[in-house]
Design a protein around this motif. Sequence first.
Motif, PDB file in Angstrom:
ATOM      1  N   GLY A   1       0.808  -1.220   0.000  1.00  0.00           N
ATOM      2  CA  GLY A   1       0.000   0.000   0.000  1.00  0.00           C
ATOM      3  C   GLY A   1       0.836   1.261   0.000  1.00  0.00           C
ATOM      4  N   PRO A   2       0.269   2.335   0.542  1.00  0.00           N
ATOM      5  CA  PRO A   2       0.945   3.637   0.494  1.00  0.00           C
ATOM      6  C   PRO A   2       2.212   3.711   1.349  1.00  0.00           C
ATOM      7  CG  PRO A   2      -1.151   3.801   1.663  1.00  0.00           C
ATOM      8  CD  PRO A   2      -1.065   2.414   1.115  1.00  0.00           C
ATOM      9  N   SER A   3       2.454   2.702   2.183  1.00  0.00           N
ATOM     10  CA  SER A   3       3.651   2.752   3.040  1.00  0.00           C
ATOM     11  C   SER A   3       4.939   2.821   2.229  1.00  0.00           C
ATOM     12  CB  SER A   3       3.694   1.542   3.974  1.00  0.00           C
ATOM     13  OG  SER A   3       3.955   0.360   3.251  1.00  0.00           O
ATOM     14  N   ILE A   4       4.924   2.327   0.983  1.00  0.00           N
ATOM     15  CA  ILE A   4       6.150   2.338   0.181  1.00  0.00           C
ATOM     16  C   ILE A   4       6.600   3.763  -0.167  1.00  0.00           C
ATOM     17  CG2 ILE A   4       5.787   0.035  -0.791  1.00  0.00           C
ATOM     18  CD1 ILE A   4       4.899   1.455  -3.429  1.00  0.00           C
ATOM     19  N   TYR A   5       5.692   4.724  -0.046  1.00  0.00           N
ATOM     20  CA  TYR A   5       6.035   6.107  -0.382  1.00  0.00           C
ATOM     21  C   TYR A   5       6.492   6.907   0.839  1.00  0.00           C
ATOM     22  CZ  TYR A   5       3.429   4.728  -4.516  1.00  0.00           C
ATOM     23  OH  TYR A   5       2.984   4.054  -5.619  1.00  0.00           O
ATOM     24  N   ASP A   6       6.411   6.318   2.018  1.00  0.00           N
ATOM     25  CA  ASP A   6       6.800   6.993   3.250  1.00  0.00           C
ATOM     26  C   ASP A   6       8.187   6.510   3.660  1.00  0.00           C
ATOM     27  OD1 ASP A   6       6.851   6.716   6.447  1.00  0.00           O
ATOM     28  OD2 ASP A   6       5.680   8.478   5.884  1.00  0.00           O
ATOM     29  N   ALA A   7       9.113   7.441   3.845  1.00  0.00           N
ATOM     30  CA  ALA A   7      10.508   7.079   4.119  1.00  0.00           C
ATOM     31  C   ALA A   7      10.635   6.155   5.327  1.00  0.00           C
ATOM     32  CB  ALA A   7      11.340   8.336   4.321  1.00  0.00           C
ATOM     33  N   ASP A   8       9.873   6.413   6.376  1.00  0.00           N
ATOM     34  CA  ASP A   8       9.984   5.600   7.585  1.00  0.00           C
ATOM     35  C   ASP A   8       9.255   4.265   7.423  1.00  0.00           C
ATOM     36  OD1 ASP A   8      10.835   5.184  10.305  1.00  0.00           O
ATOM     37  OD2 ASP A   8       8.746   5.516  10.895  1.00  0.00           O
ATOM     38  N   ALA A   9       8.044   4.301   6.938  1.00  0.00           N
ATOM     39  CA  ALA A   9       7.227   3.080   6.830  1.00  0.00           C
ATOM     40  C   ALA A   9       7.714   2.132   5.734  1.00  0.00           C
ATOM     41  CB  ALA A   9       5.768   3.452   6.577  1.00  0.00           C
ATOM     42  N   SER A  10       8.457   2.648   4.760  1.00  0.00           N
ATOM     43  CA  SER A  10       8.884   1.804   3.643  1.00  0.00           C
ATOM     44  C   SER A  10      10.036   0.877   4.007  1.00  0.00           C
ATOM     45  CB  SER A  10       9.291   2.672   2.449  1.00  0.00           C
ATOM     46  OG  SER A  10      10.490   3.379   2.743  1.00  0.00           O
ATOM     47  N   THR A  11      10.627   1.088   5.195  1.00  0.00           N
ATOM     48  CA  THR A  11      11.737   0.241   5.619  1.00  0.00           C
ATOM     49  C   THR A  11      11.378  -0.507   6.897  1.00  0.00           C
ATOM     50  OG1 THR A  11      12.748   2.061   6.843  1.00  0.00           O
ATOM     51  CG2 THR A  11      13.496   1.737   4.582  1.00  0.00           C
ATOM     52  N   VAL A  12      12.110  -1.582   7.146  1.00  0.00           N
ATOM     53  CA  VAL A  12      11.936  -2.365   8.367  1.00  0.00           C
ATOM     54  C   VAL A  12      13.082  -2.013   9.310  1.00  0.00           C
ATOM     55  CG1 VAL A  12      11.936  -4.701   9.327  1.00  0.00           C
ATOM     56  CG2 VAL A  12      10.767  -4.247   7.167  1.00  0.00           C
ATOM     57  N   ALA A  13      12.734  -1.546  10.495  1.00  0.00           N
ATOM     58  CA  ALA A  13      13.744  -1.212  11.508  1.00  0.00           C
ATOM     59  C   ALA A  13      14.141  -2.507  12.209  1.00  0.00           C
ATOM     60  CB  ALA A  13      13.189  -0.198  12.487  1.00  0.00           C
ATOM     61  N   ALA A  14      15.152  -3.166  11.678  1.00  0.00           N
ATOM     62  CA  ALA A  14      15.533  -4.505  12.128  1.00  0.00           C
ATOM     63  C   ALA A  14      16.041  -4.538  13.565  1.00  0.00           C
ATOM     64  CB  ALA A  14      16.586  -5.080  11.196  1.00  0.00           C
ATOM     65  N   SER A  15      16.477  -3.409  14.077  1.00  0.00           N
ATOM     66  CA  SER A  15      17.028  -3.392  15.441  1.00  0.00           C
ATOM     67  C   SER A  15      15.948  -3.164  16.497  1.00  0.00           C
ATOM     68  CB  SER A  15      18.104  -2.313  15.551  1.00  0.00           C
ATOM     69  OG  SER A  15      17.540  -1.051  15.268  1.00  0.00           O
ATOM     70  N   GLN A  16      14.705  -2.954  16.065  1.00  0.00           N
ATOM     71  CA  GLN A  16      13.613  -2.709  17.008  1.00  0.00           C
ATOM     72  C   GLN A  16      12.733  -3.954  17.133  1.00  0.00           C
ATOM     73  OE1 GLN A  16      11.441   0.738  15.729  1.00  0.00           O
ATOM     74  NE2 GLN A  16      13.188   2.111  15.954  1.00  0.00           N
ATOM     75  N   PRO A  17      12.761  -4.600  18.314  1.00  0.00           N
ATOM     76  CA  PRO A  17      11.933  -5.800  18.505  1.00  0.00           C
ATOM     77  C   PRO A  17      10.447  -5.569  18.204  1.00  0.00           C
ATOM     78  CG  PRO A  17      13.492  -5.571  20.305  1.00  0.00           C
ATOM     79  CD  PRO A  17      13.591  -4.319  19.479  1.00  0.00           C
ATOM     80  N   SER A  18       9.938  -4.376  18.520  1.00  0.00           N
ATOM     81  CA  SER A  18       8.517  -4.099  18.263  1.00  0.00           C
ATOM     82  C   SER A  18       8.214  -4.101  16.767  1.00  0.00           C
ATOM     83  CB  SER A  18       8.112  -2.763  18.884  1.00  0.00           C
ATOM     84  OG  SER A  18       8.850  -1.705  18.305  1.00  0.00           O
ATOM     85  N   GLU A  19       9.164  -3.650  15.964  1.00  0.00           N
ATOM     86  CA  GLU A  19       8.987  -3.641  14.510  1.00  0.00           C
ATOM     87  C   GLU A  19       8.952  -5.074  13.972  1.00  0.00           C
ATOM     88  OE1 GLU A  19       9.160  -1.990  10.428  1.00  0.00           O
ATOM     89  OE2 GLU A  19       8.352  -1.371  12.338  1.00  0.00           O
ATOM     90  N   LEU A  20       9.804  -5.930  14.511  1.00  0.00           N
ATOM     91  CA  LEU A  20       9.835  -7.326  14.069  1.00  0.00           C
ATOM     92  C   LEU A  20       8.550  -8.046  14.472  1.00  0.00           C
ATOM     93  CD1 LEU A  20      13.570  -8.235  14.749  1.00  0.00           C
ATOM     94  CD2 LEU A  20      12.525  -7.208  12.729  1.00  0.00           C
ATOM     95  N   GLU A  21       8.014  -7.695  15.638  1.00  0.00           N
ATOM     96  CA  GLU A  21       6.722  -8.254  16.074  1.00  0.00           C
ATOM     97  C   GLU A  21       5.607  -7.819  15.117  1.00  0.00           C
ATOM     98  OE1 GLU A  21       5.536 -10.377  18.542  1.00  0.00           O
ATOM     99  OE2 GLU A  21       7.642 -10.867  18.819  1.00  0.00           O
ATOM    100  N   THR A  22       5.674  -6.565  14.670  1.00  0.00           N
ATOM    101  CA  THR A  22       4.683  -6.049  13.730  1.00  0.00           C
ATOM    102  C   THR A  22       4.743  -6.824  12.414  1.00  0.00           C
ATOM    103  OG1 THR A  22       4.765  -3.858  14.729  1.00  0.00           O
ATOM    104  CG2 THR A  22       3.906  -3.975  12.484  1.00  0.00           C
ATOM    105  N   VAL A  23       5.954  -7.071  11.920  1.00  0.00           N
ATOM    106  CA  VAL A  23       6.107  -7.855  10.688  1.00  0.00           C
ATOM    107  C   VAL A  23       5.508  -9.238  10.898  1.00  0.00           C
ATOM    108  CG1 VAL A  23       7.778  -8.948   9.124  1.00  0.00           C
ATOM    109  CG2 VAL A  23       8.121  -6.578   9.858  1.00  0.00           C
TER     110      VAL A  23
END
Length: 113
Positions: A36-58
């Motif tokens: 979706g539109p997340s690919i156009y947002d600099a922050d949302a278009s990437t996965v913050a691999a060092s953040q456990p909460s981000e990995l849980e979201t994935v």
Amino acid sequence: MGKRDDLIAKYADDLKEKCGMEPDMDLLTKVTIGCGPSIYDADASTVAASQPSELETVKNNFLIKKLALEDGPQLMDAINGVLDTYGRSERNKYRAVVYYMLVKQFGKESIYS
């Protein structure tokens, strides 16, 4: 070519050069559209691999909800394996590329057909 096509080309380059994979362009396009539109947002278009909460979201939003996989330690193992393949030191780990590799790993291409 539109902005989305430019991004898909960038993701394909990452798969080839950083991950050593020859991308299935049809599947990569569908996975990218699915982001979706997340690919156009600099922050949302990437996965913050060092953040456990981000990995849980994935894990929860993509692997369990989108790919309909059963929760378990194998999901986080798969995410970590994909991040290792991408290169942990790689600053920009694009969400569409990570998702594409997870789809391929779990053989869930049929979800995008």
